[in-house]
Design an enzyme around this catalytic site. Sequence first.
Site, PDB file in Angstrom:
ATOM      1  N   GLY A 661       0.830  -1.207   0.000  1.00 19.85           N
ATOM      2  CA  GLY A 661       0.000   0.000   0.000  1.00 19.85           C
ATOM      3  C   GLY A 661       0.866   1.258   0.000  1.00 19.85           C
ATOM      4  CD  GLU A 664      -2.966   4.867   5.880  1.00 14.53           C
ATOM      5  OE1 GLU A 664      -3.327   5.352   6.946  1.00 14.53           O
ATOM      6  OE2 GLU A 664      -3.250   3.712   5.515  1.00 14.53           O
TER       7      GLU A 664
HETATM    8 MO1  MOS Z   1      -6.317   5.623   6.497  1.00 15.07          MO
HETATM    9  S1  MOS Z   1      -6.061   7.021   8.002  1.00 15.07           S
HETATM   10  O1  MOS Z   1      -6.175   4.157   7.365  1.00 15.07           O
HETATM   11  O2  MOS Z   1      -7.931   5.913   6.034  1.00 15.07           O
END
Ligand code: MOS
Length: 705
Positions: A661, A664
């Site tokens: 991912g 983040e």
């Molecule tokens: Mo993200 S803060 O896990 O939507």
Amino acid sequence: MSVTAAGAVGAALDRVEGRAKVTGEARYAYEYRHDEVAYAVIVPSTIAKGAVRSVDATAALALPGVHEVLWHGNAPRLHEVSDGELEVFQSDRVAYRGQIVAAVVADSYETARQAERLVRVEYAPEPHDVLLRADHPDLYTPEKVNPNYPAVSTDGDFDDAFANAPVVVDCTYETPAEHNNPMEPHAALAVWHEDGGVTLYDSNQGVVNVKNTVARAFGLEPDQVRVISPHVGGGFGSKGTPRPHVIVAIMAAQALGRPVKLAVTRQQMFAVTGYRTPTIQRMRLGADRDGRLIAICHDAIVQSSTIREFAEQAAVPSRMMYAAPNRRTTHRLARLDVPTPSWMRAPGETPGMYALESAMDELAIACGIDPIELRVRNDPEVDPESGHPFSTRNLVACLREGAERFGWPARDPTPGVRWDGRWLVGTGVAASTYPARWRPSSARASYEPGERHTYVVQIAAADIGTGARTALTQIAADALEAPVEQVEVQIGDSSLPPAFLAGGSMGNSSWGAAVVKACRELRARRAEEGDETPLSVEVDTEDEVAAATAEPLSKHGFGAQFVEARVDVDTGEVRIPRALGVFAVGRVINPKTARSQLIGGMTMGIGMALHEESLIDLEFGDYLNHDLAGYHVPTNADIEDVEAVWLDEDDPHINPMGAKGIGEIGIVGTAAAVGNAIYHATGIRVRELPIGPSRLISALPRGNR
Ligand code: MOS
């Protein structure tokens, strides 16, 4: 851009819905039209703690066009609600200032807003407590921290090792409350049907989650609720769970027998849609003289509300990041009279890695070692917490690649000596990490001979602006061995096969795996049945996720962040002319949308470092700077050269795409890199975010340029 079959993944495909978005054809929740729609406006509490004694709606109801004022005295009882934030109008209790105590419903939005001011709420206020302090008497250790980690970890004997370490760092770092502020505020349109079901047009990060929560709250069967959210203008975690306004919209629509729209205003978002908890983090690092860590202790203090325990896992990344035989991490929590904190981009890692990576910089200076070399020396062979090997861990390669690109080798470590006019200039580095996980999802793939889109792939996924719809189109095309032009991906509707939400950087991993499986099965069936037969297959990935989760491997993305900072010694203004992130995140599905995610995360990290701070007002108990005039996020003028690149990383253990991912990891470590660069520029170590002029000005040198 056209892409050849079986080569879509890895191509910089434009967003498939890009044209619809720029022409305004793409619809967001509040833009759906419905005959007879009414408008709800929420009435926020003006006390931070106590009870609602009475609500006098007489004047509001006397306005022409006002139909209803809902409050706990007349609202229907909800069935099953596990999140205290969603227990709207279920009691007279007020848990924080800004909590919804009533709602006005009228024929127009303007009338509803006017009527909202005429509602007279009488309170029985009680003294409130809204300030997180390291010596708060109510601090306790929760049973678990998010999502399900033990609150405390110990390995070896930290106290003894730290007491005997030749070099130590013992520092406390503080981060303020921060609010997510997606561009599209939270909004919902609720429509009840004659058969007793409800349709919700809603801005969220996962329709399945919303559907199930709404069904439980209103005592409905899950298939009586349909949630439609094809386009969402950002969330950053704040739309990961349904918010109280959803309950209000559905209740109001039920009470009126008409569809009801409810948009949360920007100001109201600072109370009712979540935020990142403030943190107080003590970091203790003990090392030998050549910088090899002997002991790490990370003690995190965070807050939650009185109505729900939300325990941010800030110290968790310190469990796996560096090798040290003696380690301890703890979390303590105070339940205050504040809104419940929630997810905000890389919850846990973002504040936690700010503290760890700032402390690592301080340790490098204490040892007289280059901060990159310090991290290389402490790169663990296996995950120190689990003892499992990493599926891939390319932190060192990211640091080396970034050092080369950024021009790090020529850096003089001496702080506070590089002048450019009245500016002091410096550079800083920090590491990033984020877990690579996925969750079960289902997907349907269909073939229709002669259709414009020969293949349709359906999954209840969410594109919150990330490019997920586009990435899934590429993943599907390759699995089908078809050109992307022949593939239509349908998402954002709970009537599609159920899937995990857009959260924890697990969206594409979870959905892509289901899409690959469905498309491969469809292709195999097509080979048997030929071109003339319409076909449809539906799959889920329960077994695959269980098998991947059971593997004794530690799976994370890694990155290295490099920042140049300039500090004006007369004003304390900080500029970031250059930021470079180098990431190792498995296979990149779409370099264009991936880059946007990574530089978006880094930009948010620069905002965290320099601007973002929600200020709590002690007298009234709410966040004072509750709009984008008072709550500063970076503008274009704040962001100069921000670039993200990635290594070629092949990790077959992650998921069928080999992609970790990326939503983040871009924010993780950025704020530490900025703080470290400011130290290198000025010689001033600020341990509280944001690092604005007020925290620098009095310590800056005068006249020695
Ligand atoms: Mo993200 S803060 O896990 O939507």
